[in-house]
Design a protein around this motif. Structure first.
Motif, PDB file in Angstrom:
ATOM      1  N   ILE A  52       0.923  -0.924   0.043  1.00 55.95           N
ATOM      2  CA  ILE A  52      -0.141   0.020   0.002  1.00 55.95           C
ATOM      3  C   ILE A  52       0.939   0.893   0.106  1.00 55.95           C
ATOM      4  O   ILE A  52       0.766   2.501  -0.754  1.00 55.95           O
ATOM      5  CB  ILE A  52      -1.688   0.051   1.271  1.00 55.95           C
ATOM      6  N   THR A  53       2.148   1.527   0.783  1.00 53.02           N
ATOM      7  CA  THR A  53       2.798   2.234   0.597  1.00 53.02           C
ATOM      8  C   THR A  53       3.533   2.293  -0.863  1.00 53.02           C
ATOM      9  O   THR A  53       3.057   3.692  -1.196  1.00 53.02           O
ATOM     10  CB  THR A  53       4.178   1.916   1.114  1.00 53.02           C
ATOM     11  N   LYS A  54       4.160   1.548  -1.858  1.00 52.57           N
ATOM     12  CA  LYS A  54       3.868   1.419  -3.261  1.00 52.57           C
ATOM     13  C   LYS A  54       2.332   2.357  -3.745  1.00 52.57           C
ATOM     14  O   LYS A  54       3.141   2.983  -5.304  1.00 52.57           O
ATOM     15  CB  LYS A  54       4.279   0.035  -3.627  1.00 52.57           C
ATOM     16  N   ILE A  55       1.666   2.473  -3.109  1.00 64.93           N
ATOM     17  CA  ILE A  55       0.304   2.470  -3.875  1.00 64.93           C
ATOM     18  C   ILE A  55      -0.133   4.226  -3.690  1.00 64.93           C
ATOM     19  O   ILE A  55       0.584   4.713  -5.039  1.00 64.93           O
ATOM     20  CB  ILE A  55      -0.863   1.853  -3.367  1.00 64.93           C
ATOM     21  N   LEU A  56       1.246   4.688  -2.838  1.00 68.15           N
ATOM     22  CA  LEU A  56       1.625   6.694  -2.736  1.00 68.15           C
ATOM     23  C   LEU A  56       2.329   6.532  -3.148  1.00 68.15           C
ATOM     24  O   LEU A  56       2.521   7.465  -4.079  1.00 68.15           O
ATOM     25  CB  LEU A  56       0.979   6.363  -1.132  1.00 68.15           C
ATOM     26  N   LEU A  57       3.219   6.228  -3.860  1.00 67.33           N
ATOM     27  CA  LEU A  57       4.216   6.512  -3.913  1.00 67.33           C
ATOM     28  C   LEU A  57       4.099   6.146  -4.966  1.00 67.33           C
ATOM     29  O   LEU A  57       5.078   6.679  -6.521  1.00 67.33           O
ATOM     30  CB  LEU A  57       6.119   5.081  -4.179  1.00 67.33           C
ATOM     31  N   GLU A  58       3.668   5.057  -6.247  1.00 63.82           N
ATOM     32  CA  GLU A  58       3.020   5.367  -7.783  1.00 63.82           C
ATOM     33  C   GLU A  58       2.279   6.694  -8.091  1.00 63.82           C
ATOM     34  O   GLU A  58       2.034   7.027  -9.204  1.00 63.82           O
ATOM     35  CB  GLU A  58       2.315   3.874  -7.445  1.00 63.82           C
ATOM     36  N   GLY A  59       1.705   7.133  -7.422  1.00 63.92           N
ATOM     37  CA  GLY A  59       0.888   8.329  -7.251  1.00 63.92           C
ATOM     38  C   GLY A  59       1.896   9.404  -7.592  1.00 63.92           C
ATOM     39  O   GLY A  59       1.689  10.333  -8.214  1.00 63.92           O
ATOM     40  N   ILE A  60       2.830   9.831  -6.574  1.00 62.94           N
ATOM     41  CA  ILE A  60       3.748  10.289  -6.528  1.00 62.94           C
ATOM     42  C   ILE A  60       4.361  10.530  -7.365  1.00 62.94           C
ATOM     43  O   ILE A  60       5.004  11.771  -8.497  1.00 62.94           O
ATOM     44  CB  ILE A  60       4.665  10.296  -4.597  1.00 62.94           C
ATOM     45  N   LYS A  61       4.852   9.212  -8.151  1.00 65.39           N
ATOM     46  CA  LYS A  61       5.371   9.363  -9.518  1.00 65.39           C
ATOM     47  C   LYS A  61       4.784   9.491 -10.243  1.00 65.39           C
ATOM     48  O   LYS A  61       6.123   9.920 -10.788  1.00 65.39           O
ATOM     49  CB  LYS A  61       6.135   7.864  -9.468  1.00 65.39           C
ATOM     50  N   ALA A  62       3.645   9.477 -10.300  1.00 62.61           N
ATOM     51  CA  ALA A  62       2.779  10.334 -11.521  1.00 62.61           C
ATOM     52  C   ALA A  62       2.558  11.269 -11.789  1.00 62.61           C
ATOM     53  O   ALA A  62       1.296  11.973 -12.632  1.00 62.61           O
ATOM     54  CB  ALA A  62       1.435   9.304 -11.793  1.00 62.61           C
ATOM     55  N   GLY A  63       2.750  12.287  -9.971  1.00 63.33           N
ATOM     56  CA  GLY A  63       2.818  13.480 -10.699  1.00 63.33           C
ATOM     57  C   GLY A  63       2.092  14.190  -9.359  1.00 63.33           C
ATOM     58  O   GLY A  63       1.589  15.919  -9.414  1.00 63.33           O
ATOM     59  N   LYS A  64       1.212  13.217  -8.524  1.00 65.99           N
ATOM     60  CA  LYS A  64       0.653  13.460  -7.841  1.00 65.99           C
ATOM     61  C   LYS A  64       0.464  14.183  -5.978  1.00 65.99           C
ATOM     62  O   LYS A  64       0.895  13.674  -6.064  1.00 65.99           O
ATOM     63  CB  LYS A  64      -0.452  12.676  -7.282  1.00 65.99           C
ATOM     64  N   SER A  65       1.559  15.622  -6.325  1.00 69.55           N
ATOM     65  CA  SER A  65       2.112  15.944  -5.553  1.00 69.55           C
ATOM     66  C   SER A  65       0.703  16.832  -4.190  1.00 69.55           C
ATOM     67  O   SER A  65       1.444  17.082  -3.373  1.00 69.55           O
ATOM     68  CB  SER A  65       2.783  17.171  -5.920  1.00 69.55           C
ATOM     69  N   SER A  66      -0.071  16.921  -4.564  1.00 69.18           N
ATOM     70  CA  SER A  66      -0.975  17.451  -3.426  1.00 69.18           C
ATOM     71  C   SER A  66      -1.677  16.195  -2.535  1.00 69.18           C
ATOM     72  O   SER A  66      -2.076  15.346  -3.147  1.00 69.18           O
ATOM     73  CB  SER A  66      -1.794  18.171  -4.041  1.00 69.18           C
ATOM     74  N   ARG A  67      -2.368  16.335  -1.816  1.00 70.46           N
ATOM     75  CA  ARG A  67      -2.832  15.808  -0.981  1.00 70.46           C
ATOM     76  C   ARG A  67      -4.730  15.865  -1.926  1.00 70.46           C
ATOM     77  O   ARG A  67      -4.380  13.947  -1.889  1.00 70.46           O
ATOM     78  CB  ARG A  67      -3.367  16.021  -0.130  1.00 70.46           C
ATOM     79  N   GLU A  68      -4.705  16.399  -2.596  1.00 73.20           N
ATOM     80  CA  GLU A  68      -6.303  15.882  -2.805  1.00 73.20           C
ATOM     81  C   GLU A  68      -5.802  15.331  -4.374  1.00 73.20           C
ATOM     82  O   GLU A  68      -6.743  13.513  -4.217  1.00 73.20           O
ATOM     83  CB  GLU A  68      -7.039  17.489  -3.512  1.00 73.20           C
ATOM     84  N   ASP A  69      -4.787  15.583  -5.119  1.00 70.22           N
ATOM     85  CA  ASP A  69      -4.639  14.470  -6.386  1.00 70.22           C
ATOM     86  C   ASP A  69      -4.509  13.426  -5.812  1.00 70.22           C
ATOM     87  O   ASP A  69      -4.996  12.259  -6.546  1.00 70.22           O
ATOM     88  CB  ASP A  69      -3.600  15.521  -7.068  1.00 70.22           C
ATOM     89  N   LEU A  70      -3.483  13.135  -4.645  1.00 71.84           N
ATOM     90  CA  LEU A  70      -3.124  11.960  -4.591  1.00 71.84           C
ATOM     91  C   LEU A  70      -4.225  10.918  -3.880  1.00 71.84           C
ATOM     92  O   LEU A  70      -4.464   9.995  -4.269  1.00 71.84           O
ATOM     93  CB  LEU A  70      -1.912  11.628  -2.967  1.00 71.84           C
ATOM     94  N   ASN A  71      -5.190  11.821  -3.197  1.00 74.18           N
ATOM     95  CA  ASN A  71      -6.045  11.183  -2.588  1.00 74.18           C
ATOM     96  C   ASN A  71      -7.242  10.457  -3.983  1.00 74.18           C
ATOM     97  O   ASN A  71      -7.365   8.941  -3.952  1.00 74.18           O
ATOM     98  CB  ASN A  71      -6.917  12.134  -1.576  1.00 74.18           C
ATOM     99  N   GLN A  72      -7.065  11.617  -5.117  1.00 72.29           N
ATOM    100  CA  GLN A  72      -7.799  10.777  -5.931  1.00 72.29           C
ATOM    101  C   GLN A  72      -7.181   9.586  -6.462  1.00 72.29           C
ATOM    102  O   GLN A  72      -8.131   8.627  -7.241  1.00 72.29           O
ATOM    103  CB  GLN A  72      -8.336  11.493  -7.491  1.00 72.29           C
ATOM    104  N   PHE A  73      -6.407   9.828  -6.791  1.00 71.87           N
ATOM    105  CA  PHE A  73      -5.735   8.637  -7.653  1.00 71.87           C
ATOM    106  C   PHE A  73      -5.897   6.884  -6.856  1.00 71.87           C
ATOM    107  O   PHE A  73      -5.682   6.432  -7.252  1.00 71.87           O
ATOM    108  CB  PHE A  73      -4.489   8.968  -7.358  1.00 71.87           C
ATOM    109  N   VAL A  74      -5.730   7.556  -5.504  1.00 72.59           N
ATOM    110  CA  VAL A  74      -6.107   6.047  -4.562  1.00 72.59           C
ATOM    111  C   VAL A  74      -7.445   5.957  -5.082  1.00 72.59           C
ATOM    112  O   VAL A  74      -7.486   4.431  -4.895  1.00 72.59           O
ATOM    113  CB  VAL A  74      -5.415   6.384  -2.513  1.00 72.59           C
ATOM    114  N   ASN A  75      -8.124   6.963  -5.137  1.00 70.71           N
ATOM    115  CA  ASN A  75     -10.070   6.324  -5.110  1.00 70.71           C
ATOM    116  C   ASN A  75      -9.710   5.660  -6.307  1.00 70.71           C
ATOM    117  O   ASN A  75     -10.370   4.422  -6.434  1.00 70.71           O
ATOM    118  CB  ASN A  75     -10.832   7.387  -5.450  1.00 70.71           C
TER     119      ASN A  75
END
Length: 386
Positions: free
Chosen positions: A316-339
């Protein structure tokens, strides 16, 4: 080194992700306008790293640390930091730590909280700040009913684990008298309630307290009930002390307990001989049999076998890392990525995708029984679904 990235949706297997340093400096690519991503973002781990339940939290933290360390090795010019929030598993300490986490604008995601009680008081704070969380282990079912938009759970909840434990007691142990005890925590009481729904009226039911050490009163009741199985809802320190005193009083039965006891420290507390034969459940597969190179990598990094939920935390940490890797650098964007995420865990092999309330797709939920054998917690069987 800035460049535009096309918006990346979850759907790529975690284990297949190829990291590069350039992506950290890319635009977020988000329609929500997350802005430019940075190379000094943080992922927080929130759980017990000291105290009576630290054995569970340390393995989860280690899984998260391993994922971040591997990411940073592949992205040496654009690293992510791990920020640790040691709650000691105590709901009284959780709110202040949650406020600390949300106050650090570089923290864009949380792995945890690890336990249900601390989740009940910390998650509203994370939700108000829009800080996405994925818990590897907080299993109280009601956590997903609060309307929190940032809540995600990487394992099944106790409506899976509790009934599975009950079925094991009925179908495998074939117990005719079962005594039930819980520690009155959000986790322990909830899990015990789910077990009771399956086993029917127990031979007796009692409550203890977290940090209690003298169990003479409840020991007398259990022995007097004639129960040949005790189900305990709680954590490993109290479970070990209770079982030690029970066996000392001559009780010959079997303890069954949930994932809060599924740790090698239970054996240290109870003693090898006393703990022998105890059954411990978990809504997870054995971390020691995880896929890929996870087990070898974990042992190399930490000089020990991975414990309960270490592999889940890694994935699940790698999910967050994948989002950051994709440029999701804000909390809102990263949350949408996980959703919207859908991908296969490199260690667990689970397909991670979350329902609208943050629960893991029920089709991906498994529950295993483990057994204490010769001083170790070893896999017993995957408990069949009803």
């Amino acid at each position: 080194m800035r460049q535009k990235l096309a918006r990346v949706l979850g759907g790529v297997a975690i284990g297949a992700l190829v990291f590069s340093g350039a992506a950290c400096k890319a635009d977020s690519g988000s329609e929500a306008g997350g802005g430019k991503s940075a190379c000094d973002l943080k992922i927080g781990f929130f759980g017990a790293l000291t105290g009576d339940a630290a054995g569970l939290g340390i393995h989860m933290r280690n899984g998260t640390k391993l994922a971040i360390d591997q990411y940073n090795k592949d992205n040496a010019d654009c690293k992510i930091s791990l920020e640790e929030y040691d709650s000691q598993g105590d709901p009284a300490k959780a709110p202040a730590l949650a406020q600390q986490a949300v106050g650090d604008t570089k923290v864009v995601g949380i792995i945890g909280p690890g336990f249900s009680g601390e989740s009940e008081v910390a998650d509203p704070i994370f939700d108000s700040a829009g800080l996405p969380t994925i818990t590897p282990s907080a299993t109280r079912p009601s956590l997903s009913t609060k309307g929190w938009k940032v809540f995600h759970r990487g394992v099944g909840n106790d409506t899976s684990q509790g009934p599975a434990a009950g079925r094991y007691i009925k179908n495998v142990l074939k117990a005719d008298k079962v005594y039930v005890v819980d520690d009155q925590s959000a986790y322990g009481a909830g899990l015990a309630d789910e077990v009771k729904k399956v086993i029917g009226a127990p031979a007796g039911y009692d409550k203890i307290q977290v940090k209690q050490t003298n169990f003479s009163a409840v020991v007398t009741k259990i022995v007097g009930s004639g129960a040949n199985v005790l189900f305990f809802g709680g954590y490993y320190t109290e479970a070990g002390l209770l079982l030690k005193q029970l066996k000392g009083a001559g009780w010959k039965g079997t303890m069954v307990a949930g994932d809060g006891v599924n740790d090698a420290n239970f054996i240290k507390v109870a003693g090898d001989q006393v703990a022998e034969g105890t059954i411990l459940t978990c809504p997870c597969a054995p971390a020691t049999k995880a896929k890929g190179s996870f087990v070898t990598d974990y042992k190399t990094a930490f000089n020990t076998d991975p414990g309960t939920y270490a592999d889940v935390s890694f994935d699940i940490t790698k999910i967050l890392l994948e989002g950051i890797k994709a440029g999701k650098s804000s909390r809102e964007d990263l949350n949408q990525f996980v959703n919207s995420y859908s991908g296969t865990g490199a260690a667990t092999g689970v397909t991670y995708k979350f329902e609208s309330n943050g629960e893991l797709d029920p089709a991906q939920v498994v529950v295993w029984a483990f057994k204490v054998n010769a001083g170790k917690v070893v896999p017993d069987i995957e408990i069949p679904k009803a």
